[in-house]
Design a protein around this motif. Structure first.
Motif, PDB file in Angstrom:
ATOM      1  N   GLN A 175       0.816  -1.212   0.000  1.00 28.42           N
ATOM      2  CA  GLN A 175       0.000   0.000   0.000  1.00 28.42           C
ATOM      3  C   GLN A 175       0.852   1.265   0.000  1.00 28.42           C
ATOM      4  N   ILE A 182       2.678   3.122  -2.027  1.00 25.20           N
ATOM      5  CA  ILE A 182       3.007   3.205  -3.448  1.00 25.20           C
ATOM      6  C   ILE A 182       4.011   4.311  -3.739  1.00 25.20           C
ATOM      7  N   HIS A 183       4.350   5.129  -2.727  1.00 25.59           N
ATOM      8  CA  HIS A 183       5.283   6.237  -2.938  1.00 25.59           C
ATOM      9  C   HIS A 183       6.718   5.731  -3.014  1.00 25.59           C
ATOM     10  N   ALA A 184       7.590   6.573  -3.550  1.00 24.82           N
ATOM     11  CA  ALA A 184       9.004   6.223  -3.660  1.00 24.82           C
ATOM     12  C   ALA A 184       9.716   6.546  -2.354  1.00 24.82           C
ATOM     13  N   GLU A 213      16.220   4.260  -5.467  1.00 26.40           N
ATOM     14  CA  GLU A 213      14.982   4.635  -4.807  1.00 26.40           C
ATOM     15  C   GLU A 213      13.814   3.923  -5.468  1.00 26.40           C
ATOM     16  N   LEU A 214      13.115   3.112  -4.677  1.00 24.64           N
ATOM     17  CA  LEU A 214      12.012   2.304  -5.194  1.00 24.64           C
ATOM     18  C   LEU A 214      10.710   2.668  -4.492  1.00 24.64           C
ATOM     19  N   THR A 215       9.593   2.288  -5.100  1.00 31.07           N
ATOM     20  CA  THR A 215       8.313   2.388  -4.389  1.00 31.07           C
ATOM     21  C   THR A 215       8.138   1.125  -3.551  1.00 31.07           C
ATOM     22  N   PRO A 274       5.670  -1.190  -3.547  1.00 28.23           N
ATOM     23  CA  PRO A 274       5.368  -2.406  -4.314  1.00 28.23           C
ATOM     24  C   PRO A 274       6.581  -2.940  -5.081  1.00 28.23           C
ATOM     25  N   GLU A 275       7.439  -2.030  -5.569  1.00 29.47           N
ATOM     26  CA  GLU A 275       8.631  -2.497  -6.290  1.00 29.47           C
ATOM     27  C   GLU A 275       9.578  -3.214  -5.333  1.00 29.47           C
ATOM     28  N   ASN A 312      -5.078   3.406  -2.017  1.00 22.63           N
ATOM     29  CA  ASN A 312      -4.085   2.925  -2.980  1.00 22.63           C
ATOM     30  C   ASN A 312      -4.399   1.548  -3.548  1.00 22.63           C
ATOM     31  N   ARG A 321      -1.323  12.003  -0.680  1.00 26.19           N
ATOM     32  CA  ARG A 321      -2.127  11.124  -1.530  1.00 26.19           C
ATOM     33  C   ARG A 321      -3.555  11.654  -1.638  1.00 26.19           C
ATOM     34  N   ALA A 369       3.922   9.238  -7.647  1.00 25.47           N
ATOM     35  CA  ALA A 369       3.344   7.894  -7.531  1.00 25.47           C
ATOM     36  C   ALA A 369       1.847   8.028  -7.359  1.00 25.47           C
ATOM     37  N   THR A 394      -2.185   5.887  -8.746  1.00 24.71           N
ATOM     38  CA  THR A 394      -2.728   4.608  -9.220  1.00 24.71           C
ATOM     39  C   THR A 394      -3.593   4.857 -10.440  1.00 24.71           C
ATOM     40  N   LYS A 434       4.259   4.887 -11.261  1.00 24.37           N
ATOM     41  CA  LYS A 434       5.120   6.025 -10.901  1.00 24.37           C
ATOM     42  C   LYS A 434       5.729   6.610 -12.161  1.00 24.37           C
ATOM     43  N   ARG A 490       5.370  -5.719 -13.305  1.00 25.92           N
ATOM     44  CA  ARG A 490       6.138  -4.609 -12.736  1.00 25.92           C
ATOM     45  C   ARG A 490       7.111  -4.096 -13.796  1.00 25.92           C
ATOM     46  N   THR A 507       4.235  -0.333 -11.012  1.00 26.28           N
ATOM     47  CA  THR A 507       5.219  -0.656  -9.973  1.00 26.28           C
ATOM     48  C   THR A 507       4.966  -2.011  -9.324  1.00 26.28           C
TER      49      THR A 507
END
Lengths: 418, 488, 133
Positions: free
Chosen positions: A48, A50-52, A62-64, A66-67, A149, A174, C57, C59, C73, C101, C119
């Motif tokens: 949930q 989803i931001h980086a 730098e990932l989100t 979910p990544e 999200n 968000r 980011a 949805t 993103k 992804r 993502t």
């Protein structure tokens, strides 16, 4: 009949800690590893978020959320770890016997080691005792993050957020992006709880007002939230009489702290550290029962998922090993300025990291470890905040020969506001 | 042709549902009209949930008489409703020498052979967390705790099983008379029945005025409560009452059938219907609870709530036929001990209607309600069998109370089924645990949509004015100033 | 863009947790930073003053998936002042499961040479899950 299986390691919880621990155990030679997750997919809270902002320490990019979770999910998929989702553990006993329930029935897993990785839950309205009506529209911030999200559902049209921790700030942004106006973020402390970066990118970027030294002291609206009462507080966080006003909104989001989810741990009779809210653990995550381990937010709420992954991989490795742990050499205790320390027990000198959470925001100070009169570690700190843990590699500490209690202290100048 | 009923009951609280259950034993066409979306939405949902024993009846009142009458119904109701109860008994505690006299009065009033007055040592042997300074305690084994939610829902379910129709969202606006029937007017519908009973709780005086009957205003009296985490189970094992005061039974501490500990209520007369909790009220409850049990772990509070008692000035029940419409019976001022007295009220009302010419012909196919299994309380063998029968029993969506998808399904589908979040809470305890819904709210909306076919926009916490969600993301591409840039 | 930043502006540096409160001034197209305690911070503050950018980011809708929204993103930091416009503009987008992804959902957003990227994986919905309706 229940399905009875044997395992080397069972990991309870498939969030970032559990995923890393399962992989750590497998890589250290555990043949049969079970990873049990109550949600319908692995990843826990990362799904949930989803931001980086994740992965800089662990993966150098730098990932989100979910990544970040995706990388671990892929690794698990190509491992031989037994992953069971939608599976809730109901019982654990001291011998490493785990009873779990899912759609295929009841599972009884006898494991050599058990890793507790159940994460944490959010503090609720009732725990901070906000009086008023009980309408629709009062949510914890993390739940709203999931609703928006993952489910695409909006909690209201105008929000007030209580608590300036990172979840609160990120959810504020968000909501603004989704057309929900955030009327204010209200913080009972006189300084920011979350990261400055999140303050800038989530509140300043969207012109969301921030109120320090204020809290919510009432909720109005019989069916749906209509307004919340915002009161100024004194130094001991008590509402000041006459210094309050009603602010209209149709939802109140609470970002007022997280609690390690230790009901299973407590039922085992494992003692809980009052500061961290998790079991007392050593540098490898061993609890007071040698073959039961704890890692990630169940042991203490961490600021960075990267740290959780790094520690949990180590905990998983330790859980895979068959040799009994060394005796405890040092007991770490919180002194002035320290909110919590994890681990609280050191068996092997120089292994792993020690994480210290400051009690308040301070600048131009020092952090010190003391064994009796002797200072075994000292380092200046330019700034520290409760939102960020101070990470101290154990090998940087001059552990003395003599074992016993070690006191940790932080001093410095108080920071106010941002 | 318009359907006509033998009996219409207005109000789906404990009184209305007990009436529905009682009359469903007889050969009648019955409808129950409720203004909310579910039963148990008003006074009945926020109270202590105690079946007070005869020691606590109020002599020389109607409520006292119906209280006593109700007690003899209890074993039968328990069986027909398959109602889980905690037969825990009660201790009434004297903290001063002056209070001991009150204990003697209560004992004399109860005339219960097993009841006794005991000294502090004996009392603390039974309840070790009692205040050390107590002087004496009156032990009464007859007190029982129930879940008010379970009680009302089981009454409603049993009534529905025996043919009672439940109609929700029915705001009664007035009455009218045809040649033979009373007409109940609601904005969308006119309902007709030979007899009509009103049991409208806080709104009972208001409804009585729709038929131009004279009655005093309902005065709401607020009581606030703490509910403690189930891991406090065992802190008290009996209902602990303070020695009685003038206006109420005082702030008590008691276990619940589900294993929580309850503390409350205070007693605060109000001039408006306001069920807010307050700093002041909670502080008062805190003090009262501390007096009885100084170490009560109030930091384990998982929920505060407040309830309103619909009181009349003489603090008694008023049950009377309308002067305007002879077959319209009003129940006004049904306050504490309304839950205890519900069966007695039903029987009394039955007699009143019988005297007016209603023939009570018992059905020979009356069906008992069978409670749906509760996963949390089932042993492992039962759980195993349940999952084998339906895998939905193996999917737990509420971690605190261990509620499964099978139970959600059941709660949504068993008439009169849950259609709201609080409706689910009352039936299966989702959102009633320590996380107060932070976890199960991740799956409940999906389940309500998939199983109950409730659109996300029609999901409510309680009534029609309490939507859970304000909309969906990505549903409207707004035509704002940004739209022109939508060339991506 | 150039009109938006004129003479002097306060910027909180977020290059590190210190959170220095800085002031940036523009004089004849050169930027002067006061209050930054390190060169990295100074660089960051100048960038933030000239062309603030963020990874965005959000949805989008997804059909037939096991979840109702796909997190996405921007592949690189996107101009801050156009974030709201971006989110509005991609609102009508809708994809169908399965999605992997890293899949590019929309390329070259606003001509910035920045892509919108999924993502997470979203598999097809498992319809058999609740058995006994």
């Amino acid at each position: 009949m229940p399905k009875k299986v044997l395992a080397d390691v069972v990991v309870i919880g498939g969030g970032p800690a559990g995923m890393a621990a399962a992989l750590g155990a497998r890589e250290s030679g555990a043949k049969i590893v079970f990873l049990l997750e109550r949600g319908d997919e692995l990843g826990g809270i990362l799904n949930q978020c989803i931001h980086a902002g994740f992965g800089v320490q662990r993966f150098g990019e730098e990932l989100t959320g979910p990544e970040y979770a995706g990388i671990y999910k892929d690794r698990l998929a190509s491992s031989s770890i037994e992953v069971m989702t939608s599976t809730l553990v109901c019982e654990v006993n001291r011998d490493g016997y785990v009873k779990a329930v899912n759609r295929s029935g009841i599972w009884e897993i006898s494991a050599r080691s058990v890793v507790m990785a159940m994460g944490c839950r959010e503090r609720t309205r009732d725990m901070i005792r906000i009086p008023g009506t009980r309408p629709s529209g009062v949510f914890t911030a993390g739940l709203v993050q999931y609703m928006v999200n993952v489910d695409g559902l909006l909690p209201g049209k105008e929000a007030v957020i209580l608590g300036s921790g990172d979840i609160g700030l990120i959810v504020a942004r968000r909501l603004e992006l989704e057309g929900v106006r955030v009327n204010a973020v209200v913080e009972i402390r006189d300084s920011l709880s979350g990261l400055v970066r999140n303050y800038v990118q989530c509140l300043l970027d969207f012109n969301i007002p921030m109120l320090f030294s204020h809290t919510v002291t009432g909720i109005r609206g019989e069916d749906r939230v209509e307004a919340v009462k915002i009161s100024k507080v004194d130094n001991s966080w008590r509402p000041i009489k006459g210094a309050s006003q009603w602010m209209e909104c149709d939802c109140l989001l609470l970002s007022v702290g997280l609690i390690p989810e230790n009901e299973l741990t407590q039922r085992l009779g494992i003692p809980i550290c009052p500061e961290s809210g998790g079991p007392y653990i050593d540098e490898k995550g061993t609890t007071e029962i040698p073959h039961i381990f704890a890692c990630g937010n169940v042991s203490s709420v961490f600021d960075l998922v990267d740290y959780v992954s790094i520690i949990s991989e180590r905990t998983g490795s330790a859980a895979a090993l068959k040799n009994p742990p060394a005796p405890v050499s040092f007991i770490l205790e919180c002194g002035g300025g320290v909110g919590l320390v994890v681990p609280q027990r050191i068996r092997e000198r120089g292994e792993g990291d020690i994480f210290v959470r400051p009690a308040t925001a301070l600048r131009d100070g020092n952090i010190r470890f003391q064994r009796g009169e002797r200072i075994i570690y000292e380092k200046p700190i330019s700034i520290c905040r409760p939102s960020e843990m101070i990470r101290i590699p154990s090998r940087g500490i001059e552990w003395p020969h003599e074992t016993g209690k070690v006191k940790i202290e932080i001093d410095g100048e108080p920071v106010q506001g941002i | 042709m318009k359907k006509r009923y033998d009996l219409i009951i207005i109000g789906g609280g404990v009184t209305g549902c007990a009436l529905a259950w009682y009359f469903s034993h007889y050969d009648f066409e019955i409808a129950l009209l409720e203004k909310e979306m579910d039963v148990c939405c008003g006074v009945s949902k926020a109270n202590t949930g105690i079946f007070h024993s005869r020691s606590y009846w109020t002599p020389d009142t109607l409520k006292g008489e119906l209280h006593l009458r109700s007690l003899s119904w209890f074993p039968r109701a328990k069986k027909e409703l398959d109602l889980p109860v905690r037969e825990c008994g009660a201790l009434t505690v004297a903290l001063s020498a002056a209070d001991i006299g009150h204990l003697r009065e209560v004992k004399a009033r109860g005339r219960c052979p097993e009841a006794e007055i005991m000294g502090p040592i004996e009392a603390r042997k039974r309840e070790p967390n009692l205040n050390k300074n107590l002087k004496a305690a009156y032990y009464d084994p007859g007190t029982v705790v129930v879940s008010p939610f379970q009680l009302v829902c089981s009454l409603a379910e049993c009534a529905a099983l025996n043919g009672v129709e439940f109609h929700f969202d029915q705001h009664v606006r007035g009455f009218d008379q045809t040649s033979k029937y009373i007409r109940v007017l609601t904005p969308e519908n006119n309902w007709e029945a030979a007899f009509v009973i009103t049991a409208a709780g806080l709104f009972s005086s208001e409804i009585a005025r729709y038929s131009r009957d004279k009655i005093s205003d309902i005065r709401p009296c607020r009581g606030e409560y703490f509910v403690l985490d189930r891991d406090c189970d065992g802190f008290v094992n009996r209902v602990l009452y303070p020695a009685p005061r003038e206006r109420s039974k005082g702030i008590l501490v008691c276990p619940t059938p589900e294993g929580n500990v309850l503390a409350g209520p205070n007693f605060e007369p109000l001039d408006r219907f306001d069920s807010s909790t307050t700093y002041f009220g909670l502080e008062e409850v805190e003090k009262g609870a501390h007096r009885l049990t100084p170490h009560i772990p109030l930091h384990k509070n998982i929920r505060n709530f407040s309830g309103l008692r619909p009181t009349l000035p003489d603090r008694d029940f008023h049950i009377f036929f309308s002067n305007t419409y002879p077959n319209l019976l009003h129940l006004v001022g049904i306050e504490s001990p309304g839950l205890t007295a519900a069966f007695g009220i039903a029987e009394y009302v039955g007699e009143k209607l019988h005297n007016k010419g209603l023939t009570l012909r018992e059905k020979n196919d009356f069906r008992f309600r069978k409670a749906f299994p509760v996963f949390r309380e089932a042993d492992w063998k039962t759980r195993e069998a349940l999952i084998r029968e339906d895998p939905d029993w193996g999917e737990i969506i509420c971690r605190c109370e261990e509620v499964t998808v099978a139970e959600v399904k059941h709660a949504l589908r068993t008439p009169p089924g849950a259609s709201t979040l609080d409706g689910l809470k009352r039936r299966i305890r989702t959102t009633a645990g320590r996380c107060q819904g932070s976890f199960c709210l991740m799956s409940i909306p999906r389940l309500m949509s998939e199983i109950g076919n409730v659109p996300y926009g029609n999901m409510y916490k309680e009534g029609r004015k309490s939507p859970l969600f304000a909309g969906e993301t990505r549903e409207e591409c707004s035509r704002s100033e940004y739209a022109e840039k939508g060339s991506c | 863009m150039e009109n938006q930043f004129r003479e002097s502006k306060e910027i909180i540096c977020t290059a590190c947790p210190m959170g220095c409160h800085t002031v940036v001034e523009r004089e004849n197209n050169t930027l002067l930073v006061r209050g930054a305690r390190c060169p990295r911070g100074e660089r960051y503050v100048k960038e933030e003053a000239d062309d603030p950018r963020r990874i965005v980011a959000t949805t989008i809708k997804i059909q037939n998936g096991n979840i109702r929204r796909l997190p996405v993103k921007t592949s690189r930091p996107f101009p801050r002042d156009q974030i709201r416009a971006l989110v509005q503009a991609i609102s009508p987008l809708e994809v169908s499961a399965p999605v992997k992804r890293g899949e590019i959902i929309k390329s070259n957003l606003f001509g910035e040479n920045i892509d919108l990227v999924a993502t997470r994986d979203v598999p097809l919905k498992d319809k058999k899950k609740i058995t006994h309706y």
